[in-house]
Write an enzyme that holds these catalytic residues in place. Structure first.
Site: not given
Length: 545
Positions: A203, A276
């Site tokens: 992230h 993702d």
């Protein structure tokens, strides 16, 4: 409603609608956010939705929201949407109100390793999760996590993994996926080829997993091979660099060698490849033309969780890439066929009435989840519980979000609150994860006669917490008081506890997550209502070479 994957029917769908089917988009929470979604769909025919805790509410709210999404998107595209969510259990559960909140992967594995539950129980947990989500109109779960957590410093997987043993991770993730599938839901294994040996949160940055092809084959890929063999509907790609497979420094999500060569050709996967989120910092700002590159690499569905501008840019870039010949329309059709086939395999459409909610939080479902949580509590070193059976002190470090994938909000009940209802002779103190000197002084002054049990949480990420623990350990040593520690999250914290306390700790145990169920199980364990039976699925203390 178009549900067939025949080439003839695919040929009748416009290019824009084909592209829309390849995008999984999120939207802001609240009524304003839902209104924004309507505006977004009026401009571009996006075909799928991902929900987050910001979109969550009561079961009736969730069901009505799903009904509106399904109606709106089907009217625009002619095709039933995927409505997806990350509902792994434990620390990652986007939908909470009125649901059976099942334990996370590592807690499940600890109970399984102890022989307290079997694969049939794990499969039933998947069935419970899938059945309850389907009742809300959610038809795709971005679970199970198939990553093997072999790196104690992994900042984002950790307790989301079933452990470090490839075969057991394969068994448990496959069982959970079978349960989801038996509920009529699309299960999604993640994060291919494996996010368990990283020290960087994707992230926030771009991790590199520099392992040999043999190591990749015998560790990271083992669960994915099993899941593919059992017919997993979808696999999510990871934003990780694997030099052994992709020597050009391209992350798996954008690598044709990994998605096309390894996953499709070598492993024979025929289901959906979903990325993702392409807004994660591992890829956003590091590579250009993300959507186009991901499709050229072999992705079928691109996840864009947050920003409408990024979603629109991705859509427009794909349409332009087909029109200028960068991507052939036949390549788009390949993904569309897989998407339509997967959608055709989803269970019956939610009835969208009150009767649909009758199966939520069944007593038998909650009982199984509680049994797993209770059986997961693991002794990592020293005595097996009971330090507060006769009274004493409990220091409760209340949890906070530690990674970008977790959901905000604390459990409704704490270890301290459960202890208070069990033994009035226990004095509990609740503090934050970064206590200062004044908090330490106040805590030390409040300690009454009797043992001290201290619950740590993500100790390795909170230096102030380590200073606090050292101060409590010194005071206990000075007063000749027993000190007992419980990790309410990572089993790897046990080695830090041991080092900080310099051996002056009578026992260290682990609960793997701070949830209502685990808090109650820990309280019972501390009061010696039950013994710890879990067997930790990772090596908590460094191996001595």
């Amino acid at each position: 409603m178009v549900m067939s994957s025949s080439v003839a029917e695919v040929g009748t769908i416009s290019l824009e609608k084909k592209i829309g089917q390849m995008l999984l988009i999120g939207y802001p929470g609240g009524q304003e956010g839902f209104a924004m979604l309507g505006g977004i769909l009026s401009q571009r025919p996006f075909g799928n939705i991902i929900l987050f805790s910001r979109n969550s509410g009561s079961p009736s709210f969730m069901m009505e929201q799903s009904r509106k999404i399904n109606t709106m998107m089907t009217e625009i595209t002619g095709i039933r949407p995927l409505i997806a969510v990350d509902q792994e259990g434990g620390t990652v559960a986007r939908v909470a109100q009125g649901m059976t909140l099942i334990p996370g992967a590592m807690a499940i594995a600890a109970a399984f390793n102890a022989g307290e539950i079997g694969l049939a129980d794990v499969e039933r947990l998947g069935l419970i999760s899938g059945t309850e989500l389907m009742a809300l109109g959610i038809n795709m779960n971005l679970a199970p996590v198939a990553d093997i957590n072999v790196n104690p410093e992994n900042p984002v997987i950790g307790v989301r993994s079933y452990g470090e043993n490839p075969q057991k991770v394969a068994e448990l993730s496959a069982a959970f996926a079978r349960g989801l599938a038996s509920a009529g839901m699309l299960a999604t294994a993640k994060h291919f080829p494996g996010h368990g040996d990283t020290t960087v949160d994707s992230h926030l940055g771009l991790p590199v997993v520099d392992v040999s092809p043999d190591r990749l084959d015998t560790v990271e890929l083992v669960p994915f091979k099993r899941l593919i063999k059992e017919g997993i509907a979808a696999i999510m790609s990871a934003h990780l660099v694997f030099p052994a497979v992709e020597p050009e420094g391209i992350p798996a999500t954008l690598s044709a060698r990994i998605l096309g060569g390894l996953l499709r050709e070598r492993l024979g996967f025929r289901g959906l490849i979903i990325t993702d989120c392409l807004e994660m910092h591992a890829v956003q700002g590091r590579f250009d033309n993300l959507a186009v590159r991901a499709v050229l690499a072999g992705a079928d569905i691109l996840c864009l969780s947050h920003s409408a501008s990024v979603q629109n840019e991705a859509f427009d870039s794909l349409v332009a890439a087909v029109r200028d010949g960068t991507i052939s329309e036949s390549r788009i059709d390949e993904s569309l066929c897989r998407i339509l086939e997967a959608k055709a395999g989803i269970g019956a459409l939610c009835a969208y009435d009150a009767a649909s909610l009758g199966g939520l939080r069944k007593a038998s479902s909650v009982a199984l989840a509680a049994r797993v949580a209770d059986a997961s509590i693991s002794v990592l070193r020293g005595r097996n519980g009971g330090p507060l059976a006769g009274g004493g002190n409990y220091i409760d470090m209340l949890p906070e979000v530690q990674t970008g994938v977790e959901d905000a909000g604390r459990p409704r009940q704490t270890v301290a609150s459960f202890l208070a209802s069990r033994n009035p002779q226990i004095k509990s103190m609740c503090i934050g994860l970064d206590p200062d000197d004044s908090a330490l002084a106040a805590c030390l002054a409040s300690i009454i006669e009797g043992p001290v049990a201290l619950g740590v949480y993500a100790l390795g990420k909170h230096p102030a917490q380590a200073v606090f623990l050292a101060g409590v350990a010194a005071e206990c040593a000075r007063r000749g008081i027993e000190l007992f520690c419980v990790s309410m999250r990572s089993p790897y914290d046990a080695a830090l506890v041991q080092a900080i306390c310099k051996g002056a700790v009578s026992g260290i145990s682990c609960a793997y997550e701070y949830t209502d169920l685990s808090a109650e199980a820990v309280a019972e364990f501390l009061c010696k209502v039950s013994n710890a039976r879990g067997i930790c699925p990772v090596q908590a203390f460094p191996r001595i070479e």
